[in-house]
Motif scaffolding. Structure first.
Motif, short mmCIF file in Angstrom:
data_model
loop_
_atom_site.label_atom_id
_atom_site.label_comp_id
_atom_site.label_asym_id
_atom_site.label_seq_id
_atom_site.Cartn_x
_atom_site.Cartn_y
_atom_site.Cartn_z
N PHE A 170 0.82 -1.20 0.00
CA PHE A 170 0.00 0.00 0.00
C PHE A 170 0.86 1.27 0.00
O PHE A 170 0.47 2.28 -0.59
CB PHE A 170 -0.96 0.00 1.20
N ARG A 171 2.02 1.22 0.65
CA ARG A 171 2.90 2.39 0.64
C ARG A 171 3.35 2.71 -0.78
O ARG A 171 3.38 3.88 -1.18
CB ARG A 171 4.13 2.13 1.52
N LEU A 172 3.68 1.69 -1.54
CA LEU A 172 4.10 1.90 -2.92
C LEU A 172 2.91 2.12 -3.83
O LEU A 172 2.95 2.94 -4.75
CB LEU A 172 4.91 0.68 -3.39
N ALA A 173 1.81 1.38 -3.58
CA ALA A 173 0.67 1.42 -4.50
C ALA A 173 -0.09 2.73 -4.42
O ALA A 173 -0.61 3.20 -5.45
CB ALA A 173 -0.28 0.26 -4.21
N LEU A 174 -0.19 3.35 -3.23
CA LEU A 174 -1.03 4.54 -3.09
C LEU A 174 -0.63 5.66 -4.06
O LEU A 174 -1.48 6.15 -4.81
CB LEU A 174 -1.02 5.03 -1.65
#
Length: 478
Positions: A43-47
Motif C-alpha cells: 500500500f505504501r508503494l501502491a497509493l
C-alpha cells in the motif's frame, strides 16, 4: 536491540530484509510479520502509483463528462478516436514494462548503476516506439472504414485521432520515466505531477470545448488538443526531474545513451511479451468499442461511458498490480522464492478485494452514475443497464492484471501472453460478437463477453503463478 545489517541503503529500517546485497542474509521474520510487511509495503508503494494511474484516467473522465454534456455525437466521435490511440499507447506501455521490472531487480541486488543504465538504455527505445505509434495513430481512418463505422463517425473520429497521435511520444517518455522511479520505489514525483496536470486539464478542457475564458470553442477537438499538450508537458517535466535529482550520479543518469540498443536487450525482450499481451487485450477492447459503434451513436456513447468507469477503476488495480510487480521483482532479485510467492498472492488477493468494494456504488446507483456523463435519457438508461455487471468484471479484470504483473516480476514472459491471447482474442471477441449481434443483447452482450474473458484470464494466470512461484529461482548471472 535491533541492528541495521551492513550494506543496507541509507534510511532502511532495522531488520528490513530489502535492499541488501546478495552476500548479506535478511533478518528472519515470522509468517504473520512477513504478511504485515508485504501489505504495508504494497500500500505504501501502491497509493501514489494508484493516484498517478488514476490521474491518467481522470483526465479521460473529465474529457468524457465535458464533451458528453456538450454533445452526445461529439462524445461518440471522441470515444471511437481513442480506440486506436489507447490500443497503441497501452501496447507501448507493455513494451516498456521491462524498465520497471529490471529496475526493481537491480534494487533487489542493491546495484544502483545497473538500474540507471536500464533507464538510459530504454529512453531512446521509448522515443522510437512513440514515433512509430504516432504515425500509425495518424493513419486511423482506414481502420474506421474497414470496421464499418458510419461515414459521419469515420470523418470526425479520424480528425480527432490525428490530434491525439501528436501526444504519443510524450506519453511514452513519461511512462518510461515513471516506470523507472516506481522500480526504485520512488513513485511520489509522478503522483505530484499527475495531480497538477489534472487541475490544468480541467480548466483547459472546459475552456477549449465550450469556448470559455476567452478561448475558442472547439468541441471534441478542444479535448483532444488539451490531452496532447498535457502529455508533452508531463513528459518534459518528469524527464527534467530525473536528470536533476540529487542522486543522479549514483545511478549514472547523465552518462549518455551510447550502446542503448545493446543495453536495452533484456528490457526489450521482457517488453515484447508484455507489449504483445497488453496490445492484444487493449485491441480486443478496441474491437468491442468498434462493435458498439456499429450499433449507433447511443450504443457507442453508452459503451464509452461504461468503459470509462471500468478504466477509471482499473487504474486502481493497475497501481496495485504495478506495486505487486515491484514487490515480486525485488524478492526475485534477492532470489527469495518464498517471499516472492507471498508478495504475489498478497497482491492478487488484495487487488480483487479492493476492486470488489469499488464496484458497489456502480451496482447500487447505476442511473445516478450514468447521469454524470450524459443528459440523454436513452444513453442513461442503456448505460445503467450494464453498470450492474461491474461487481463481476471489476475483481476479475483487476485480478488478472495483478496476476500477470506478479508473473512479469518473477521473470515469466510468454506463457502469460498466451493466456491473454486465449482469454481476450479467442474468447472475448467471439463471445462479445455472438451475444451482441447473434443473440441480440446489444451493448449488454459486449459486457457479458468481458465477464467471460476476465474469468478465464484470472483463473489461468493464478494457476500459472502457483506453478512459477513453486519453482527454485536460478542464481543471478553477471
Amino acid at each position: 536491540m535491533t541492528i541495521t545489517p551492513p550494506g543496507a541503503p541509507p534510511g532502511m529500517p532495522p531488520n528490513h530484509p530489502e535492499g541488501l546485497p546478495p552476500n548479506v542474509p535478511p533478518v528472519p521474520l515470522y509468517p504473520h510479520n512477513r504478511v504485515r510487511r508485504h501489505l504495508s509495503e504494497l500500500f505504501r508503494l501502491a497509493l501514489p502509483v494508484v493516484i498517478a494511474r488514476l490521474g491518467m484516467l481522470i483526465m479521460a473522465v473529465v474529457d468524457t463528462i465535458i464533451v458528453g454534456n456538450y454533445d452526445s455525437a461529439s462524445l461518440a466521435y471522441l470515444n471511437i478516436a481513442h480506440a486506436p490511440f489507447t490500443s497503441l499507447m497501452v501496447t507501448g506501455i507493455g513494451l516498456l514494462t521491462g524498465v520497471m521490472i529490471l529496475t526493481s531487480h537491480s534494487v533487489g541486488r542493491n546495484n544502483l548503476r545497473e538500474a540507471g543504465q536500464t533507464w538510459r538504455a530504454c529512453m531512446p527505445y521509448a522515443v522510437l516506439i512513440g514515433i512509430a505509434f504516432m504515425v500509425l495513430t495518424w493513419k486511423s481512418d482506414w481502420l474506421f472504414m474497414a470496421t464499418g463505422q458510419p461515414d459521419e463517425i469515420t470523418e470526425h473520429a479520424s480528425a480527432l485521432a490525428m490530434i491525439l497521435s501528436i501526444g504519443m511520444p510524450g506519453a511514452l517518455i513519461y511512462i518510461t520515466c515513471s516506470f523507472f522511479l516506481e522500480g526504485l520505489q520512488r513513485p511520489l514525483p509522478g503522483m505530484v505531477m499527475m495531480i497538477g496536470a489534472n487541475f490544468v486539464n480541467l480548466v483547459l478542457d472546459y475552456g477549449l470545448v465550450y469556448g470559455a475564458f476567452g478561448l475558442p470553442e472547439m468541441g471534441a477537438e478542444g479535448a483532444a488538443w488539451t490531452s496532447t499538450v498535457i502529455r508533452w508537458v508531463m513528459a518534459i517535466s518528469l524527464l527534467a526531474y530525473i536528470l536533476l535529482m540529487r542522486s543522479h550520479s549514483d545511478y549514472g543518469i547523465r552518462d549518455g545513451f551510447s550502446g542503448w540498443w545493446r543495453h536495452s536487450r533484456d528490457a526489450r525482450h521482457m517488453g515484447y511479451a508484455a507489449g504483445a499481451s497488453q496490445g492484444m487485450e487493449t485491441s480486443a477492447f478496441a474491437a468491442m468499442q468498434l462493435f458498439a459503434g456499429r450499433l449507433g451513436v447511443v450504443a457507442a456513447a453508452s459503451y464509452g461511458i461504461t468503459m470509462t468507469m471500468l478504466a477509471l477503476m482499473f487504474m486502481v488495480a493497475l497501481g496495485l498490480a504495478s506495486a505487486t510487480s515491484v514487490r515480486v521483482g525485488i524478492a526475485y532479485g534477492r532470489r527469495d522464492r518464498p517471499d516472492m510467492a507471498l508478495a504475489g498472492w498478497i497482491g492478487l488477493l488484495t487487488t480483487m478485494t479492493v476492486m470488489l468494494l469499488l464496484s458497489a456504488p456502480l451496482y447500487f446507483f447505476p442511473g445516478l452514475v450514468a447521469h454524470l456523463f450524459s443528459q440523454d435519457a436513452t444513453v442513461i438508461a442503456t448505460t445503467a443497464g450494464v453498470l450492474i455487471l461491474m461487481p463481476i468484471i471489476f475483481p476479475t479484470d483487476g485480478g488478472q492484471n495483478a496476476a500477470i504483473s506478479a508473473l512479469r516480476g518473477a521473470g515469466d514472459k510468454w506463457v502469460p501472453t498466451i493466456l491473454h491471447l486465449v482469454s481476450y482474442i479467442c474468447v472475448m471477441i467471439p463471445a462479445g460478437y455472438y451475444l451482441t449481434f447473434v443473440a441480440g443483447l446489444g451493448v449488454a452482450g459486449l459486457f457479458w463477453g468481458i465477464v467471460i474473458a476476465s474469468l478465464v484470464a484470472v483463473s489461468g494466470l493464478a494457476i500459472r503463478f502457483a506453478i512459477v512461484s513453486s519453482r527454485p529461482i536460478k542464481a543471478y548471472q553477471q
